[in-house]
Design an enzyme around this catalytic site. Sequence first.
Site, PDB file in Angstrom:
ATOM      1  N   HIS A 180     -22.432 -15.705 -31.112  1.00  0.00           N
ATOM      2  CA  HIS A 180     -22.829 -15.382 -29.725  1.00  0.00           C
ATOM      3  C   HIS A 180     -23.108 -17.296 -29.332  1.00  0.00           C
ATOM      4  O   HIS A 180     -23.796 -17.514 -29.347  1.00  0.00           O
ATOM      5  CB  HIS A 180     -24.497 -15.177 -29.734  1.00  0.00           C
ATOM      6  CG  HIS A 180     -24.926 -14.655 -28.906  1.00  0.00           C
ATOM      7  ND1 HIS A 180     -26.118 -14.864 -28.196  1.00  0.00           N
ATOM      8  CD2 HIS A 180     -24.332 -14.742 -27.410  1.00  0.00           C
ATOM      9  CE1 HIS A 180     -26.641 -14.859 -27.008  1.00  0.00           C
ATOM     10  NE2 HIS A 180     -25.335 -14.931 -26.576  1.00  0.00           N
ATOM     11  N   SER A 309     -27.164  -4.597 -35.554  1.00  0.00           N
ATOM     12  CA  SER A 309     -26.386  -5.437 -34.308  1.00  0.00           C
ATOM     13  C   SER A 309     -25.497  -4.173 -34.264  1.00  0.00           C
ATOM     14  O   SER A 309     -25.460  -3.278 -35.093  1.00  0.00           O
ATOM     15  CB  SER A 309     -25.492  -6.055 -34.403  1.00  0.00           C
ATOM     16  OG  SER A 309     -26.599  -7.822 -34.237  1.00  0.00           O
ATOM     17  N   HIS A 326     -25.955  -5.860 -23.277  1.00  0.00           N
ATOM     18  CA  HIS A 326     -25.851  -7.301 -24.010  1.00  0.00           C
ATOM     19  C   HIS A 326     -26.154  -7.299 -25.142  1.00  0.00           C
ATOM     20  O   HIS A 326     -25.941  -8.184 -25.962  1.00  0.00           O
ATOM     21  CB  HIS A 326     -26.209  -8.742 -22.709  1.00  0.00           C
ATOM     22  CG  HIS A 326     -26.887  -9.670 -23.084  1.00  0.00           C
ATOM     23  ND1 HIS A 326     -27.877  -8.252 -22.974  1.00  0.00           N
ATOM     24  CD2 HIS A 326     -27.232 -10.354 -22.897  1.00  0.00           C
ATOM     25  CE1 HIS A 326     -28.832  -9.298 -22.445  1.00  0.00           C
ATOM     26  NE2 HIS A 326     -28.352 -11.107 -23.147  1.00  0.00           N
ATOM     27  N   GLY A 329     -32.111  -7.162 -25.652  1.00  0.00           N
ATOM     28  CA  GLY A 329     -33.254  -7.727 -24.460  1.00  0.00           C
ATOM     29  C   GLY A 329     -34.827  -8.553 -24.900  1.00  0.00           C
ATOM     30  O   GLY A 329     -35.436  -7.290 -25.333  1.00  0.00           O
ATOM     31  N   LYS A 396     -29.273 -20.814 -36.454  1.00  0.00           N
ATOM     32  CA  LYS A 396     -29.896 -20.554 -35.479  1.00  0.00           C
ATOM     33  C   LYS A 396     -29.496 -22.454 -35.306  1.00  0.00           C
ATOM     34  O   LYS A 396     -29.629 -23.228 -36.259  1.00  0.00           O
ATOM     35  CB  LYS A 396     -30.918 -20.226 -35.243  1.00  0.00           C
ATOM     36  CG  LYS A 396     -30.607 -19.061 -35.108  1.00  0.00           C
ATOM     37  CD  LYS A 396     -31.899 -18.070 -33.800  1.00  0.00           C
ATOM     38  CE  LYS A 396     -31.955 -16.531 -33.841  1.00  0.00           C
ATOM     39  NZ  LYS A 396     -31.045 -16.828 -32.373  1.00  0.00           N
TER      40      LYS A 396
END
Length: 397
Positions: A180, A309, A326, A329, A396
């Site tokens: 992402h 996911s 998407h 949230g 990340k």
Amino acid sequence: MSYVEMPGAKVPIRMWTDPATVEEGALQQLRNVSTLPWIKGLAVMPDVHYGKGATVGSVIAMQGAVCPAAVGVDIGCGMSAVKTSLTANDLPGDLSRLRSKIEQAIPVGRGMHAEPVDPGKFHGLATAGWDDFWGRFDRIAEAVHFRRDRAATQMGTLGHGNHFVEVCVDTSDSVWLMLHSGSRNIGKELAEHHIGVAQKLPHNQGLVDRDLAVFVADTPQMAAYEHDLYWAQAYAKYNRSIMMALLKDVIRTAFKKARVTFEPEVSCHHNYVSRERYEGMDLLVTRKGAIRAGSGEYGIIPGSMGTGSYIVKGLGNEKSFNSASHGAGRRMSRNAAKRRFTTKDLEEQTRGVECRKDSGVVDEIPGAYKPIEQVIDRQRDLVEVVAKLKQVVCVKG
């Protein structure tokens, strides 16, 4: 569930969530957007939450105008995923080394490559239009021309915040790769430049929210924005393609004996503008935190760094302007998450996932997001689930 219409709005606002569960600030943003003279309709996704100017998780259809803040500053942000020939049994018990290899190959945070990545070195990478893409840089806003070298070395990098690279396992024990990211700093600077231009235009002076400033069709400002917008969307797509190629190389090297193969990639923007036609009207459809979900089109709806996911296939529901959510949230701001949760909470909520568990990513804790299963359940008339994934490695910045 099907949608409900939000009362008291000037144009139809169809919501795939219970309005009572949406914070008042986000509801007011939706009302504000509905007052724009060019608006023809809004679709609100179940992951909706407060954003800058326009809510995240909203689809805004306008005729003859576009609102830069309704795209967001990370132009072209989106997802890519690919199924591999590996299975869960091929993965080692200790995934820390694999995570380190990924972090070495793909710069995270504010990191960048020492030299621009040559896409030609990757077998099968779609590089059609690469030279033309960079050739168009000279025609983007002059205010960001000095960022060319940085944009080149940030191509193929992750960034920070909610961006991630993951290794996942689906319910059939197949291993997937997923990531992402968006248009990095160059997209942000282009967005901020054009938002500033729009806010100074005379037709935007009476708006209820100056962040809703728009460009209108057949003006030089609109033409300039569209050029830069589509360039940044292409940058984001190339960025994900190169990262995925780097990630595949890591996997090939780490699992040489398995001779890993990869299925075709699923890829989708979720902060972007598209020209589409609905009810006989040619519209500019802005998706800010929403994916296109036309009939048969594949998309990705991620949860948080400790949850599942979904790979989905669109059902082509025109009431949502062929859109779906998407992601999960956020249900609380980053600052609120930092105040509420500790690193101990993060460790608990990401148990079983090889990932960062330090204070720098507490704001990305699963508890700061809405339950992804509920988000998926609320849009059964927008998408069908193709695969459910659970991450085992999460990188990340």
